[in-house]
Structure formats: C-alpha cells, structure tokens
Design an enzyme around this catalytic site. Sequence first.
Site, mmCIF file in Angstrom:
data_model
loop_
_atom_site.group_PDB
_atom_site.id
_atom_site.type_symbol
_atom_site.label_atom_id
_atom_site.label_comp_id
_atom_site.label_asym_id
_atom_site.label_seq_id
_atom_site.Cartn_x
_atom_site.Cartn_y
_atom_site.Cartn_z
ATOM 1 C CD GLU A 255 43.626 32.728 70.643
ATOM 2 O OE1 GLU A 255 42.981 32.751 69.622
ATOM 3 O OE2 GLU A 255 44.321 33.128 71.036
ATOM 4 C CB CYS A 289 45.785 34.978 67.079
ATOM 5 S SG CYS A 289 45.970 34.567 69.082
#
Length: 510
Positions: A255, A289
């Site tokens: 990720e 994020c």
Amino acid sequence: MTSAPETSAPATSAPETSVPTTAVATFESLDPATGDVVGTYPIDDAERVNATVAAAGDAADWWAGLGFAERGKRLRAWAGVITRRINQLADVVHAETGKPHSDAALEVALVLDHISWAAKHAPKVLGRKRVSTGLVMSDHSASVEYRPMGVVGVIGPWNYPVFTPLGSITYALAAGNAVVFKPSEYTPGVGAWLVDAFAQVVPEKPVLQLITGFGATGEALCRSGVDKLAFTGSPATGRKIMHACADTLTPVVIEGGGKDALLVDADADIAKAADAAVWGGLANAGQTCVGVERVYVHERVYDEFLDKVTELVEPLRAGSDAAAKIGPMTMPSQPDVVRRHIADALQRGGRAIIGGLGAVGDRFVQPTVLVDVPSDSLANTDETFGPTLTIARVANMDEAVRLANDSRYGLGATVFSKKRGKELARRIRSGMTAVNSVIAFAAIPSLPFGGIGESGFGRIHGPDGLREFTYAKAVASRRMPGLMNLTSFARTAANDKNLTTLANLLHGRG
C-alpha cells in the site's frame, strides 16, 4: 512473548520476546510535538530478525492447528483487552504521533470491528468447500480451501500505527498465520503495546512477535524467509521492499499511499461536502493515505463550497494543547515536503485563501487551502501528506472525473452527488470510493482495502484480506469407477471418440 498484567502501564521499551538477545544498539522514540524521549528500543539486526522468524515458524504450526473456532476466540479476547485499555493505548499513540488523544482513541475504536469480523468470518471465507467437477470429470469430487501461508511479515506505518498494520496482522492471524511485526521507527511503542496485549491471550507460543529498527531491519525481514510480507508506506520504499523480497520470491502486499480526490456535483449537499473535505484533508494533520488532497467542484456551486470550506477551516489550529484540533507533523522531514508543495503552487499562479508558506513551521503546519493551482503542480500530483487542500472549479463532472483519474496513484476517492454518486464512483480509477461520506470504506470490515497504480496492489480487510494471507488448496478425488479412462496410456480409441462426442455436445454450439 511475555507481557505485563492488563492493568499495567504501556511499554516504554521493547518487551522481552521468545528470542534471546544480547546487548544491541538502540534508538529513541520521540514525542514529535516536543522532542522528548518516549521510549528506547533495540535496533534488531539480521541475526535477530532471522531468529525471530524461525521461532514464528514453530508457532505458526501450533496456531494453525488450533482451528478457526479457537483462533477466533483468542482474537475476540485480544479485542477485549484493547477495548478495556483503549485510553491507555490512545495515550501511547498520542505520545508517539502527536495526534490529539480523541483522534487516537477513534483510530483504536475503528479497528475493533475488523478484529471481530475477521474472527467471525474466517471459517466461512477460508474453510473447505465442495465445487462442481463438470460432466467430463463427474466421476470425481472436488473441493477447495484456503490454507495459511505460515509466517507473515508486516511492516507498518507511523500515521495510523494501530489501524493500518492491524488490517494486515488481524487478517493474517485469523487465517492461521504467525506474524512478525516491524512498526515504524517513529511508533515502536505502539507496536510493543499491541504485541504485549496479544501475548496476554496467546501466552503459549510467540504467534505475534515484534522487531524494531530502521530500514535495514525491514530489509532483513524481507530476506528472512517469511512466507509473505505486507508493507504500508511510500511507492519509493515499496519498490525497495519488492526488490529485497524478489531474491527469495517472497510475495508482497503493497500500500503505497495516494493522492485522493473529492468530487462535488452541482446537486451535492454543500455543507456536508465541505465538512467532509475539511475533515478528510486536515484530520491527523493531513497525514492520511486515503485523506482528501484534491477537490474538484462543479462551477455552479464552487463559490458556495469555497465559502463554506473557508468558514470551517478558519477556526482550526495545529498545536500541542488540548484545544488544538490538529497535531504536529509526526515525521521531522514532512514539513519540508509541505513547504515545497505550497511554494510550487504559489509560484505557478496558485493562491492561498487560508494559510500559505507562513503556515509551515518546524513541527506544526497550520491548515492551508489553495485555489487556482495548475493541475500538474506538485500540490496536485505528489502526495503532500500535510494539512493542505487544493480546490479547483470544473465545468462538469466529466471534467472532474478526468482530473481525478489523471494521477499515477489510485487508492481512494470521494463523491458528493445526490443523483449521480454511485455512477461517478464507478468511473473513478481507485480501489475504493465513498459516496456522500468520506473514508467510510475503511471502517467497513467486509470491504477490501487497497489501490492500483503507485498506490500498490493486494488487499487487506474483508474476504479478500483473509484470502490475501493464504494459498488455495484444491483437491480432486475419484469417487466412482472412471467413465472414461483419460489420464492413462491405456486410454483407448473408444475413449477418445467418447470424449470428442461429449465435447461437441457441451461446447459445439458455441
């Protein structure tokens, strides 16, 4: 793994593990708001990491052998420990990240549903299921199940040091794996706390272990022989992780962050859209994020939206006092990144309607809202990871979708529209999209979490997250005398003719 009683204070140094250790170099965890030392931890070298992973291998066999029901029971007990000590854990998160205590408690609370969901649904998602064999192989039965891989390495981030790594750790544990966890060097105390809490409910074997250190420790974990590795961080570090794992063909989940967009259609609820943009972009000092970094607003409601955002942002303030809604930048180098992005936007014709270059300090960054920023400026192309928003006027939602998709990232997105929300969400190139809310997908345990492009690949959360840490095991078993002897040199011409006839009956009309 030894652990303190449930009523004890959080760990301030690395806990004792099942792997003996000699004197090693150490590093200090610091309060980002003050620079004060929070705790001291070892810098684990390759030898130490390899020994930890070896111990995890034995623990993995034992843990997998417990079965779904017992593992689920232990995981729910772990969630119970975290729940009863939620404020204590939030204190550790606050001390190491600087985020307000209430935000830290929210982060912890959101992970509890994920632990419960994984514990409950692992048997159904991963357990053995019978599948159809088809007519040609009707003399067989067939089944598939998802088996644990063994030992999973997890390298966690500092911005959400509970919620994000547990998205991998919890699902890997529920699937029957042991886990070796390397938290960020900025939040080792949070990792130590979580591992200690797990050891209270699983004292028999080192099923979840901690290693601490810097990049070399993470690289050692990649090369240690773990069966899979999950990483959350930047695309640049993700490439280094993949390179280190490539030598042993260790599969990875990456990720790599995002540059998420929020779209506001002409029929949107402007008050709610503005509130979502402000919270999604500025909460946790913008260090999220899946936070909002770019906003594209239909020209018919642009002025109204901008006025509302200004009204909401003006009273917000970054600081270390209890009244401040925004904390410090956790990583010391991040203010320079934010400053560079703001400077580039202003130099290229953008305007700061709130904040600006003067908003960037050594530890704290005050909220900044930028408009008229060129689409190819750093503030619109690179992950800023600070409390900033760029807001752009668009003629229609087709333009908004095009601009949202004009990114090398593809993690999350948000759409506010009363009539076209779901339609627009499907058109956005991202792994996840929230409609008329913000970041909602992360809090729903049954939804997969992950991105595409430089945001990475693989998934955590949901059924996909459980299967991510397993391998599919297929079994075909003959259950009656063969109708056609196909897998033998004794196959006859009659067998071949029967097979050709059957194939034509089944597929010839296609």
